[in-house]
Scaffold this motif. Structure first.
Motif, PDB file in Angstrom:
ATOM      1  N   PRO A   1     -32.712 -19.082 -56.730  1.00 29.37           N
ATOM      2  CA  PRO A   1     -33.497 -18.128 -57.524  1.00 29.37           C
ATOM      3  C   PRO A   1     -33.159 -16.693 -57.151  1.00 29.37           C
ATOM      4  CG  PRO A   1     -34.915 -19.429 -56.063  1.00 29.37           C
ATOM      5  CD  PRO A   1     -33.518 -19.898 -55.856  1.00 29.37           C
ATOM      6  N   LEU A   2     -33.214 -15.856 -58.126  1.00 28.41           N
ATOM      7  CA  LEU A   2     -32.969 -14.439 -57.921  1.00 28.41           C
ATOM      8  C   LEU A   2     -34.252 -13.736 -57.495  1.00 28.41           C
ATOM      9  CD1 LEU A   2     -30.777 -13.660 -61.039  1.00 28.41           C
ATOM     10  CD2 LEU A   2     -30.003 -13.968 -58.694  1.00 28.41           C
ATOM     11  N   TRP A   3     -34.095 -12.527 -56.954  1.00 28.82           N
ATOM     12  CA  TRP A   3     -35.241 -11.713 -56.558  1.00 28.82           C
ATOM     13  C   TRP A   3     -36.198 -11.546 -57.726  1.00 28.82           C
ATOM     14  CZ3 TRP A   3     -36.879  -6.862 -58.241  1.00 28.82           C
ATOM     15  CH2 TRP A   3     -37.854  -6.254 -57.454  1.00 28.82           C
ATOM     16  N   SER A   4     -35.678 -11.251 -58.906  1.00 24.18           N
ATOM     17  CA  SER A   4     -36.540 -11.049 -60.079  1.00 24.18           C
ATOM     18  C   SER A   4     -37.350 -12.293 -60.404  1.00 24.18           C
ATOM     19  CB  SER A   4     -35.716 -10.637 -61.306  1.00 24.18           C
ATOM     20  OG  SER A   4     -35.283  -9.305 -61.187  1.00 24.18           O
ATOM     21  N   ASP A   5     -36.732 -13.476 -60.257  1.00 24.67           N
ATOM     22  CA  ASP A   5     -37.468 -14.722 -60.510  1.00 24.67           C
ATOM     23  C   ASP A   5     -38.659 -14.842 -59.563  1.00 24.67           C
ATOM     24  OD1 ASP A   5     -35.532 -15.410 -62.429  1.00 24.67           O
ATOM     25  OD2 ASP A   5     -34.363 -16.550 -60.969  1.00 24.67           O
ATOM     26  N   HIS A   6     -38.424 -14.539 -58.305  1.00 20.18           N
ATOM     27  CA  HIS A   6     -39.487 -14.614 -57.293  1.00 20.18           C
ATOM     28  C   HIS A   6     -40.604 -13.612 -57.610  1.00 20.18           C
ATOM     29  CE1 HIS A   6     -41.325 -15.032 -53.332  1.00 20.18           C
ATOM     30  NE2 HIS A   6     -41.360 -13.714 -53.282  1.00 20.18           N
ATOM     31  N   VAL A   7     -40.226 -12.367 -57.899  1.00 24.15           N
ATOM     32  CA  VAL A   7     -41.217 -11.333 -58.186  1.00 24.15           C
ATOM     33  C   VAL A   7     -42.006 -11.674 -59.444  1.00 24.15           C
ATOM     34  CG1 VAL A   7     -41.492  -8.907 -58.865  1.00 24.15           C
ATOM     35  CG2 VAL A   7     -40.022  -9.512 -56.958  1.00 24.15           C
ATOM     36  N   ARG A   8     -41.328 -12.138 -60.465  1.00 23.54           N
ATOM     37  CA  ARG A   8     -42.022 -12.500 -61.705  1.00 23.54           C
ATOM     38  C   ARG A   8     -43.041 -13.607 -61.444  1.00 23.54           C
ATOM     39  NH1 ARG A   8     -40.240 -10.177 -66.082  1.00 23.54           N
ATOM     40  NH2 ARG A   8     -38.211  -9.188 -66.051  1.00 23.54           N
ATOM     41  N   ALA A   9     -42.647 -14.597 -60.661  1.00 24.45           N
ATOM     42  CA  ALA A   9     -43.542 -15.721 -60.391  1.00 24.45           C
ATOM     43  C   ALA A   9     -44.775 -15.294 -59.602  1.00 24.45           C
ATOM     44  CB  ALA A   9     -42.789 -16.816 -59.630  1.00 24.45           C
ATOM     45  N   TRP A  10     -44.610 -14.360 -58.667  1.00 28.38           N
ATOM     46  CA  TRP A  10     -45.712 -13.987 -57.795  1.00 28.38           C
ATOM     47  C   TRP A  10     -46.464 -12.738 -58.219  1.00 28.38           C
ATOM     48  CZ3 TRP A  10     -47.932 -17.130 -54.540  1.00 28.38           C
ATOM     49  CH2 TRP A  10     -47.214 -18.231 -54.104  1.00 28.38           C
ATOM     50  N   ALA A  11     -45.798 -11.801 -58.866  1.00 25.77           N
ATOM     51  CA  ALA A  11     -46.456 -10.525 -59.146  1.00 25.77           C
ATOM     52  C   ALA A  11     -46.708 -10.255 -60.613  1.00 25.77           C
ATOM     53  CB  ALA A  11     -45.628  -9.378 -58.569  1.00 25.77           C
ATOM     54  N   LEU A  12     -45.943 -10.859 -61.503  1.00 26.38           N
ATOM     55  CA  LEU A  12     -46.073 -10.504 -62.913  1.00 26.38           C
ATOM     56  C   LEU A  12     -46.724 -11.591 -63.766  1.00 26.38           C
ATOM     57  CD1 LEU A  12     -42.649  -8.672 -63.403  1.00 26.38           C
ATOM     58  CD2 LEU A  12     -44.916  -7.646 -63.145  1.00 26.38           C
ATOM     59  N   GLU A  13     -46.556 -12.840 -63.394  1.00 24.74           N
ATOM     60  CA  GLU A  13     -47.167 -13.917 -64.177  1.00 24.74           C
ATOM     61  C   GLU A  13     -48.622 -14.095 -63.745  1.00 24.74           C
ATOM     62  OE1 GLU A  13     -44.748 -17.414 -63.812  1.00 24.74           O
ATOM     63  OE2 GLU A  13     -42.983 -16.389 -64.589  1.00 24.74           O
ATOM     64  N   PRO A  14     -49.505 -14.364 -64.710  1.00 18.81           N
ATOM     65  CA  PRO A  14     -50.917 -14.548 -64.357  1.00 18.81           C
ATOM     66  C   PRO A  14     -51.101 -15.701 -63.366  1.00 18.81           C
ATOM     67  CG  PRO A  14     -50.615 -14.411 -66.734  1.00 18.81           C
ATOM     68  CD  PRO A  14     -49.253 -14.511 -66.137  1.00 18.81           C
ATOM     69  N   ARG A  15     -51.865 -15.456 -62.333  1.00 14.69           N
ATOM     70  CA  ARG A  15     -52.199 -16.465 -61.326  1.00 14.69           C
ATOM     71  C   ARG A  15     -53.633 -16.235 -60.866  1.00 14.69           C
ATOM     72  NH1 ARG A  15     -48.434 -19.069 -57.663  1.00 14.69           N
ATOM     73  NH2 ARG A  15     -46.391 -19.033 -58.609  1.00 14.69           N
ATOM     74  N   ALA A  16     -54.318 -17.306 -60.601  1.00 18.55           N
ATOM     75  CA  ALA A  16     -55.669 -17.200 -60.052  1.00 18.55           C
ATOM     76  C   ALA A  16     -55.570 -16.914 -58.550  1.00 18.55           C
ATOM     77  CB  ALA A  16     -56.425 -18.504 -60.287  1.00 18.55           C
ATOM     78  N   ASN A  17     -56.579 -16.261 -58.034  1.00 26.12           N
ATOM     79  CA  ASN A  17     -56.685 -16.021 -56.593  1.00 26.12           C
ATOM     80  C   ASN A  17     -55.452 -15.339 -56.008  1.00 26.12           C
ATOM     81  OD1 ASN A  17     -59.243 -17.237 -56.478  1.00 26.12           O
ATOM     82  ND2 ASN A  17     -58.284 -19.239 -56.445  1.00 26.12           N
ATOM     83  N   ARG A  18     -55.040 -14.267 -56.638  1.00 24.19           N
ATOM     84  CA  ARG A  18     -53.883 -13.529 -56.154  1.00 24.19           C
ATOM     85  C   ARG A  18     -54.168 -12.034 -56.256  1.00 24.19           C
ATOM     86  NH1 ARG A  18     -49.274 -13.196 -60.110  1.00 24.19           N
ATOM     87  NH2 ARG A  18     -50.905 -11.973 -61.052  1.00 24.19           N
ATOM     88  N   LEU A  19     -53.791 -11.304 -55.233  1.00 21.46           N
ATOM     89  CA  LEU A  19     -53.876  -9.854 -55.239  1.00 21.46           C
ATOM     90  C   LEU A  19     -52.489  -9.319 -54.930  1.00 21.46           C
ATOM     91  CD1 LEU A  19     -55.562  -7.196 -55.263  1.00 21.46           C
ATOM     92  CD2 LEU A  19     -55.784  -7.500 -52.783  1.00 21.46           C
ATOM     93  N   VAL A  20     -51.942  -8.521 -55.817  1.00 23.17           N
ATOM     94  CA  VAL A  20     -50.636  -7.908 -55.588  1.00 23.17           C
ATOM     95  C   VAL A  20     -50.862  -6.574 -54.892  1.00 23.17           C
ATOM     96  CG1 VAL A  20     -48.551  -6.983 -56.672  1.00 23.17           C
ATOM     97  CG2 VAL A  20     -49.639  -9.049 -57.597  1.00 23.17           C
ATOM     98  N   VAL A  21     -50.239  -6.415 -53.728  1.00 19.73           N
ATOM     99  CA  VAL A  21     -50.367  -5.203 -52.929  1.00 19.73           C
ATOM    100  C   VAL A  21     -48.979  -4.592 -52.789  1.00 19.73           C
ATOM    101  CG1 VAL A  21     -51.008  -4.266 -50.677  1.00 19.73           C
ATOM    102  CG2 VAL A  21     -52.337  -6.129 -51.669  1.00 19.73           C
ATOM    103  N   ARG A  22     -48.862  -3.347 -53.165  1.00 19.57           N
ATOM    104  CA  ARG A  22     -47.589  -2.654 -53.043  1.00 19.57           C
ATOM    105  C   ARG A  22     -47.387  -2.228 -51.594  1.00 19.57           C
ATOM    106  NH1 ARG A  22     -46.169  -0.660 -58.635  1.00 19.57           N
ATOM    107  NH2 ARG A  22     -44.622   0.671 -57.644  1.00 19.57           N
ATOM    108  N   TYR A  23     -46.204  -2.500 -51.066  1.00 21.02           N
ATOM    109  CA  TYR A  23     -45.906  -2.194 -49.665  1.00 21.02           C
ATOM    110  C   TYR A  23     -46.145  -0.729 -49.341  1.00 21.02           C
ATOM    111  CZ  TYR A  23     -43.253  -1.281 -45.448  1.00 21.02           C
ATOM    112  OH  TYR A  23     -42.891  -0.870 -44.192  1.00 21.02           O
ATOM    113  N   GLU A  24     -45.686   0.163 -50.210  1.00 18.84           N
ATOM    114  CA  GLU A  24     -45.819   1.584 -49.904  1.00 18.84           C
ATOM    115  C   GLU A  24     -47.281   2.009 -49.846  1.00 18.84           C
ATOM    116  OE1 GLU A  24     -44.876   1.220 -54.332  1.00 18.84           O
ATOM    117  OE2 GLU A  24     -44.172   0.300 -52.497  1.00 18.84           O
ATOM    118  N   LYS A  25     -48.160   1.371 -50.616  1.00 17.85           N
ATOM    119  CA  LYS A  25     -49.593   1.676 -50.553  1.00 17.85           C
ATOM    120  C   LYS A  25     -50.189   1.163 -49.246  1.00 17.85           C
ATOM    121  CE  LYS A  25     -50.342   3.325 -54.774  1.00 17.85           C
ATOM    122  NZ  LYS A  25     -51.083   4.504 -55.103  1.00 17.85           N
ATOM    123  N   LEU A  26     -49.763  -0.027 -48.839  1.00 16.16           N
ATOM    124  CA  LEU A  26     -50.248  -0.592 -47.588  1.00 16.16           C
ATOM    125  C   LEU A  26     -49.758   0.225 -46.398  1.00 16.16           C
ATOM    126  CD1 LEU A  26     -51.942  -2.935 -46.531  1.00 16.16           C
ATOM    127  CD2 LEU A  26     -49.848  -4.279 -46.401  1.00 16.16           C
TER     128      LEU A  26
END
Length: 99
Positions: free
Chosen positions: A2-27
């Motif tokens: 899998p490519l980086w984009s596939d991973h990011v899409r699966a975890w950050a862009l596709e709807p998922r229950a019980n997930r919070l996306v946190v941007r590294y630079e904000k953290l």
């Protein structure tokens, strides 16, 4: 694989229950809104402000907490590697709000 984009899409862009996306630079910047969102997500009140400076985290684990800066990390990439990453993943970066 899998490519980086596939991973990011699966975890950050596709709807998922019980997930919070946190941007590294904000953290890394201990952004108050991000920290409040984390507290709300886990269902616990924030006990105190986050007061661990990035320099301290870097001193404890410099290989993991390298710079805390997107610009610095991008600048150290070879120009050809940056161009390839943009070609392969530019659309995903823009969907995430990165220029």
């Amino acid at each position: 694989g899998p490519l980086w984009s596939d991973h990011v899409r699966a975890w950050a862009l596709e709807p998922r229950a019980n997930r919070l996306v946190v941007r590294y630079e904000k953290l890394a910047a201990a952004d108050a809104e991000t920290l409040s969102a984390i507290a709300a997500f886990i269902g616990l009140p924030q006990q105190q402000p986050f007061d661990v400076p990035f320099a301290r985290m870097n001193a404890l684990a410099p290989a993991f907490f390298r710079r805390g800066s997107d610009a610095a990390n991008i600048a150290e990439m070879d120009p050809d590697a940056r161009a390839l990453f943009e070609r392969l993943h530019g659309q995903t970066l823009r969907e995430l709000g990165y220029g």
